[in-house]
Design an enzyme around this catalytic site. Structure first.
Site, PDB file in Angstrom:
ATOM      1  N   ASP A 166      41.134  48.353  41.076  1.00 32.74           N
ATOM      2  CA  ASP A 166      40.706  47.106  40.445  1.00 32.74           C
ATOM      3  C   ASP A 166      41.934  46.394  39.857  1.00 32.74           C
ATOM      4  O   ASP A 166      42.819  47.033  39.281  1.00 32.74           O
ATOM      5  CB  ASP A 166      39.682  47.392  39.335  1.00 32.74           C
ATOM      6  CG  ASP A 166      38.941  46.133  38.904  1.00 32.74           C
ATOM      7  OD1 ASP A 166      37.746  46.028  39.207  1.00 32.74           O
ATOM      8  OD2 ASP A 166      39.566  45.257  38.263  1.00 32.74           O
ATOM      9  N   ILE A 167      41.979  45.088  39.996  1.00 33.16           N
ATOM     10  CA  ILE A 167      43.129  44.306  39.545  1.00 33.16           C
ATOM     11  C   ILE A 167      43.208  44.240  38.015  1.00 33.16           C
ATOM     12  O   ILE A 167      44.278  43.988  37.456  1.00 33.16           O
ATOM     13  CB  ILE A 167      43.076  42.891  40.170  1.00 33.16           C
ATOM     14  CG1 ILE A 167      44.440  42.252  40.247  1.00 33.16           C
ATOM     15  CG2 ILE A 167      42.081  42.000  39.443  1.00 33.16           C
ATOM     16  CD1 ILE A 167      44.495  41.008  41.122  1.00 33.16           C
ATOM     17  N   ASN A 181      27.332  46.438  39.558  1.00 32.65           N
ATOM     18  CA  ASN A 181      26.728  45.292  38.879  1.00 32.65           C
ATOM     19  C   ASN A 181      26.029  44.427  39.918  1.00 32.65           C
ATOM     20  O   ASN A 181      26.619  44.109  40.958  1.00 32.65           O
ATOM     21  CB  ASN A 181      27.808  44.476  38.160  1.00 32.65           C
ATOM     22  CG  ASN A 181      28.483  45.246  37.054  1.00 32.65           C
ATOM     23  OD1 ASN A 181      27.834  45.981  36.306  1.00 32.65           O
ATOM     24  ND2 ASN A 181      29.801  45.111  36.939  1.00 32.65           N
ATOM     25  N   HIS A 190      30.025  46.086  45.622  1.00 39.25           N
ATOM     26  CA  HIS A 190      31.124  46.993  45.264  1.00 39.25           C
ATOM     27  C   HIS A 190      30.639  47.992  44.247  1.00 39.25           C
ATOM     28  O   HIS A 190      29.846  47.675  43.371  1.00 39.25           O
ATOM     29  CB  HIS A 190      32.348  46.237  44.733  1.00 39.25           C
ATOM     30  CG  HIS A 190      32.042  45.204  43.691  1.00 39.25           C
ATOM     31  ND1 HIS A 190      31.439  43.998  43.992  1.00 39.25           N
ATOM     32  CD2 HIS A 190      32.247  45.187  42.351  1.00 39.25           C
ATOM     33  CE1 HIS A 190      31.293  43.285  42.888  1.00 39.25           C
ATOM     34  NE2 HIS A 190      31.761  43.992  41.863  1.00 39.25           N
TER      35      HIS A 190
HETATM   36  P1  AMP Z   1      31.890  42.687  39.059  1.00 34.84           P
HETATM   37  O1  AMP Z   1      31.750  42.070  37.705  1.00 34.84           O
HETATM   38  O2  AMP Z   1      31.122  43.982  39.177  1.00 34.84           O
HETATM   39  O3  AMP Z   1      31.583  41.699  40.174  1.00 34.84           O
HETATM   40  O4  AMP Z   1      33.388  43.140  39.174  1.00 34.84           O
HETATM   41  C1  AMP Z   1      34.361  42.480  39.927  1.00 34.84           C
HETATM   42  C2  AMP Z   1      35.635  43.256  39.764  1.00 34.84           C
HETATM   43  O5  AMP Z   1      36.547  42.816  40.740  1.00 34.84           O
HETATM   44  C3  AMP Z   1      36.306  43.098  38.392  1.00 34.84           C
HETATM   45  O6  AMP Z   1      36.450  44.374  37.786  1.00 34.84           O
HETATM   46  C4  AMP Z   1      37.652  42.456  38.738  1.00 34.84           C
HETATM   47  O7  AMP Z   1      38.707  42.886  37.910  1.00 34.84           O
HETATM   48  C5  AMP Z   1      37.839  42.884  40.183  1.00 34.84           C
HETATM   49  N1  AMP Z   1      38.716  42.043  40.982  1.00 34.84           N
HETATM   50  C6  AMP Z   1      38.709  40.690  41.078  1.00 34.84           C
HETATM   51  N2  AMP Z   1      39.637  40.272  41.956  1.00 34.84           N
HETATM   52  C7  AMP Z   1      40.242  41.374  42.426  1.00 34.84           C
HETATM   53  C8  AMP Z   1      41.276  41.611  43.377  1.00 34.84           C
HETATM   54  N3  AMP Z   1      41.889  40.597  44.006  1.00 34.84           N
HETATM   55  N4  AMP Z   1      41.646  42.886  43.624  1.00 34.84           N
HETATM   56  C9  AMP Z   1      41.046  43.903  42.986  1.00 34.84           C
HETATM   57  N5  AMP Z   1      40.046  43.762  42.099  1.00 34.84           N
HETATM   58  C10 AMP Z   1      39.644  42.515  41.823  1.00 34.84           C
END
Ligand code: AMP
Length: 125
Positions: free
Chosen positions: A39-40, A97, A110
């Site tokens: 995760d970023i 989520n 995810h």
């Molecule tokens: P959600 O709220 O469950 O949709 O979580 C989305 C997740 O994606 C968050 O934890 C973000 O930090 C993560 N995220 C967003 N963009 C990226 C990316 N480019 N690479 C990796 N993780 C990401």
């Protein structure tokens, strides 16, 4: 902003772009059915996302439309990533989520894997 998980899949989302190689990711696992990457914006010492390679918005969409092979492949990939990182003994948290109330931000299914320290009781506030 949370997304409406009842909307059709939109392949301009960030994870679709990662799957197409248009955006970078710190990949830790990949097979025919799934991709896993860091995760970023990690919320734990280890925070990995596992996504199916197919175009599915949410757990609901995936469970309704994915093939048995895709579902098995995704579930096995989550377990493989956990084992690869030595998480079975210390434990970890698995979270998906979904939609507005679940505060899903990226409209591609995810699973979050959180690990690396005691995570405390689950908060559903
Ligand atoms: P959600 O709220 O469950 O949709 O979580 C989305 C997740 O994606 C968050 O934890 C973000 O930090 C993560 N995220 C967003 N963009 C990226 C990316 N480019 N690479 C990796 N993780 C990401």
């Amino acid at each position: 902003m949370p997304i409406d998980a009842t909307q059709p899949y939109n392949d301009s989302n960030i994870f679709a772009r990662i799957l197409r190689g248009e955006l970078p990711a710190k990949t830790v696992y990949e097979d025919e059915f799934a991709l896993a990457f860091h995760d970023i914006n990690p919320q734990a010492p280890l925070h990995i996302l596992v996504i199916p390679k197919g175009a599915y918005v949410s757990w609901d969409d995936f469970s309704a439309r994915a093939s048995d092979a895709e579902i098995a492949g995704f579930v096995r990939a989550v377990g493989q990533v956990a084992r690869d990182h030595g998480l079975v003994a210390p434990g970890y948290r698995l979270l998906a989520n979904i939609g507005v109330d679940g505060h899903q931000e990226i409209p591609h299914l995810h699973a979050h894997i959180f690990a690396g320290h005691p995570l405390g009781p689950m908060l559903a506030r």
